[in-house]
Write a protein that holds these residues in place. Structure first.
Motif, PDB file in Angstrom:
ATOM      1  N   HIS A   1      49.676  10.719 -83.075  1.00 17.81           N
ATOM      2  CA  HIS A   1      48.795  10.539 -84.020  1.00 17.81           C
ATOM      3  C   HIS A   1      48.674   9.191 -84.289  1.00 17.81           C
ATOM      4  O   HIS A   1      49.816   8.470 -84.333  1.00 17.81           O
ATOM      5  N   GLU A   2      47.432   8.517 -84.489  1.00 17.77           N
ATOM      6  CA  GLU A   2      47.402   6.909 -84.790  1.00 17.77           C
ATOM      7  C   GLU A   2      47.495   6.859 -86.474  1.00 17.77           C
ATOM      8  O   GLU A   2      47.463   7.882 -87.070  1.00 17.77           O
ATOM      9  N   VAL A   3      47.224   5.270 -86.736  1.00 16.36           N
ATOM     10  CA  VAL A   3      47.249   5.075 -88.083  1.00 16.36           C
ATOM     11  C   VAL A   3      46.007   5.806 -89.277  1.00 16.36           C
ATOM     12  O   VAL A   3      46.400   6.315 -90.212  1.00 16.36           O
TER      13      VAL A   3
ATOM     14  N   HIS B   1      43.708   9.030 -82.599  1.00 14.81           N
ATOM     15  CA  HIS B   1      44.919   9.470 -81.752  1.00 14.81           C
ATOM     16  C   HIS B   1      45.092   8.389 -80.690  1.00 14.81           C
ATOM     17  O   HIS B   1      44.201   7.696 -80.325  1.00 14.81           O
ATOM     18  N   GLU B   2      46.348   8.517 -79.989  1.00 15.11           N
ATOM     19  CA  GLU B   2      46.571   7.814 -78.932  1.00 15.11           C
ATOM     20  C   GLU B   2      47.106   8.550 -77.900  1.00 15.11           C
ATOM     21  O   GLU B   2      48.128   9.346 -78.175  1.00 15.11           O
ATOM     22  N   ILE B   3      46.987   8.291 -76.564  1.00 14.75           N
ATOM     23  CA  ILE B   3      47.561   9.093 -75.402  1.00 14.75           C
ATOM     24  C   ILE B   3      47.961   8.073 -74.288  1.00 14.75           C
ATOM     25  O   ILE B   3      47.017   7.242 -74.137  1.00 14.75           O
TER      26      ILE B   3
ATOM     27  N   PRO C   1      47.359   0.979 -69.860  1.00 12.55           N
ATOM     28  CA  PRO C   1      46.515   1.157 -71.066  1.00 12.55           C
ATOM     29  C   PRO C   1      46.736   1.788 -72.235  1.00 12.55           C
ATOM     30  O   PRO C   1      47.598   3.004 -71.850  1.00 12.55           O
ATOM     31  N   GLU C   2      46.507   1.580 -73.198  1.00 14.68           N
ATOM     32  CA  GLU C   2      46.770   2.524 -74.683  1.00 14.68           C
ATOM     33  C   GLU C   2      45.615   2.656 -75.072  1.00 14.68           C
ATOM     34  O   GLU C   2      45.149   1.887 -76.149  1.00 14.68           O
ATOM     35  N   CYS C   3      44.952   3.806 -74.845  1.00 14.25           N
ATOM     36  CA  CYS C   3      43.637   3.925 -75.295  1.00 14.25           C
ATOM     37  C   CYS C   3      43.858   5.043 -76.634  1.00 14.25           C
ATOM     38  O   CYS C   3      44.266   5.752 -76.779  1.00 14.25           O
ATOM     39  N   GLU C   4      43.066   4.419 -77.696  1.00 13.57           N
ATOM     40  CA  GLU C   4      42.904   5.253 -78.789  1.00 13.57           C
ATOM     41  C   GLU C   4      41.348   5.709 -79.114  1.00 13.57           C
ATOM     42  O   GLU C   4      40.559   5.119 -78.530  1.00 13.57           O
ATOM     43  N   PHE C   5      41.589   6.664 -79.935  1.00 16.46           N
ATOM     44  CA  PHE C   5      40.090   7.470 -80.053  1.00 16.46           C
ATOM     45  C   PHE C   5      40.136   8.270 -81.290  1.00 16.46           C
ATOM     46  O   PHE C   5      41.297   8.480 -81.776  1.00 16.46           O
TER      47      PHE C   5
END
Ligand code: ADP
Ligand code: MG
Ligand code: MG
Ligand code: MG
Ligand code: MG
Length: 442
Positions: A186-188, A193-195, A129-133
């Motif tokens: 860091h996301e867009v 963020h994404e981990i 999974p690619e989980c963003e938050f």
């Protein structure tokens, strides 16, 4: 399994554990737990801990409410953020009925059932999974807000990236709990963020997603921030998704790869893609479960809207990343982190297996930007849209025999009812948008 009962008893002693949390997940994906003291560990390991299922939303009626927790020994882990003396450990549990049979309302059981079916066909499922938050500020009372002073964007670093320290702490904590972190960035959107952690066997990965969310929220709080997995917390910026990378394994080999094919994909991979496309509309209420989920699935923010696949393009619903060999995978890009990971994986697997069993022909890939096609061109190419909102998604699920079988009667009835209630409650609200657009004009 990895651990025996004796191993756990020994670990609890050696780790100086004082509390053990017995965890399970409700049908909406919310983590629940009962804490016991170390003195009760033997009773717990013997499956003797009971709870009242009628108090958990969507679980059971009063008259059938006694439920038992059967700990999965292999999920034993201590919480690194708790005191190191008198530690807190957790065990993830299966939920059983008093008659000793698995409870149909337990999402972990639904995934186990789907995995057993795959196993009969010789397959194991791997998921990454690619989980963003988002990491937002809290107010003076410590309550979450959607505020951030941050302006950072994709792959930016400190001092622009205000969440850098918190994110590093999250990664270290996850590693202490046995996660293999592949990347974090860091996301867009500002404060997004994404981990990414390494893919693994589906059941373990679903357990890991639940743990991941707990860790991210806990560590954010320690840094005075609020972590949210809400799919679209802010109008006008990208929302948070949870791309699901999936592959099937047979005899230890990734069977989605085939060197002799023009795209390097096997027949099973194409059938799997076709199965997901066939059932996608019926599954969307599971992969995208909130009213708010559909505010992410709009044009202009990297989220998919059309049911299509491509090995060339990054934006379709189903992308085939360029890695081949062990990394060959199907990436489903619509799910968001509020999906119940057990149910999301179960329905994706069931859909893929259905494609394989029926040898469904895969529709032509769409390698151009779908957003540039006219409505007529989309019609010619049989490109359908995902459900536009929770109502459409829930109706599609309600009418699906496939979904009833995939999640089982118990969850099917309760889930569709709860989601329609949620929609009705939402749609009766008078929103800020309506006030600012209509109040003074009419
Ligand atoms: P993206 O290019 O979409 O941003 P990422 O590199 O962020 O992709 O994430 C890829 C995810 O896919 C990781 O979690 C990785 O472990 C996972 N993955 C790699 N190989 C496989 C595989 N064979 N099956 C399932 N998942 C895989
Ligand atoms: Mg990624
Ligand atoms: Mg990446
Ligand atoms: Mg991302
Ligand atoms: Mg991705």
């Amino acid at each position: 399994g990895k651990y025996t009962k004796e191993d756990i008893l020994k670990k609890v002693k050696e780790d100086d554990v004082e509390f053990i949390r017995l965890q399970f997940t409700d049908i909406f994906g919310d983590l629940k737990n009962v804490a016991i003291t170390a003195s009760q560990i033997e009773k717990a390991l013997d499956n003797k801990i009971m709870f009242d299922g009628s108090s958990i939303e969507g679980f059971a009626r009063i008259e059938e409410s006694d439920m038992y927790l059967y700990p999965d020994y292999d999920t034993y882990e201590t919480f690194p953020w708790r005191p190191q003396q008198g530690k807190v450990a957790r065990l993830i549990c299966d939920v059983y009925k008093p008659d000793g049979t698995p409870f149909e309302g337990d999402p972990r059981y639904v995934l186990k059932r789907a995995l057993a079916e795959a196993k009969e066909m010789g397959y194991k499922m791997n998921v990454g999974p690619e989980c963003e938050f988002f990491l937002f500020q809290t107010d003076e009372n410590g309550m979450p807000t959607t505020n951030t002073y941050e302006r950072a964007s994709y792959f930016d670093l400190g001092p622009l990236d205000f969440g850098e320290n918190a994110r590093r702490d999250m990664v270290l904590t996850l590693e202490q709990m046995g996660f293999e972190i592949e990347a974090s960035h860091h996301e867009v959107a500002p404060a997004q963020h994404e981990i990414d952690f390494k893919y693994g066997e589906a059941l373990k990965t679903a357990d890991n997603i639940e743990t991941f969310k707990l860790v991210v929220k806990t560590i954010a709080k320690r840094h005075g921030l609020c972590a949210t997995f809400m799919p679209k917390p802010k109008y006008g910026v990208c929302g948070s998704g949870m791309h699901m990378n999936m592959s099937l394994q047979k005899d230890g080999k990734n069977i989605f790869a085939d060197e002799n094919d023009k795209l390097g994909l096997s027949q099973e991979a194409y059938w799997f893609i076709a199965g997901i496309m066939e059932h996608m509309k019926e599954m969307t209420a599971i992969t995208n479960p909130l009213v708010n989920s559909y505010k992410r699935l709009v044009p202009g923010y990297e989220a998919p809207i059309y049911i299509a696949w491509s090995a060339k393009n990054r934006s379709p619903l189903i992308r085939i990343p360029s890695a081949r060999g062990a990394g060959t995978r199907v990436e489903l890009r619509c799910p968001d982190p509020t999906a119940n990971p057990y149910l999301a994986m179960a329905v994706c697997l069931k859909a893929g297996l259905d494609g394989i069993k029926r040898q469904l022909p895969v529709p032509a890939s769409v390698d151009t930007n779908i957003f540039n096609l006219t409505a007529e061109e989309k019609k010619e190419r049989h490109i359908h849209s995902l459900p536009a909102n929770l109502r459409e998604a829930t109706l599609a699920m309600s009418e699906s025999d496939f979904m009833k079988e995939a999640v089982g009667n118990h969850i099917f009835e309760r889930y569709t009812k709860a989601k329609m209630d949620e929609w009705n409650e939402y749609t009766r609200q008078v929103t800020d948008w309506e006030i600012s657009n209509y109040l003074y004009k009419v």
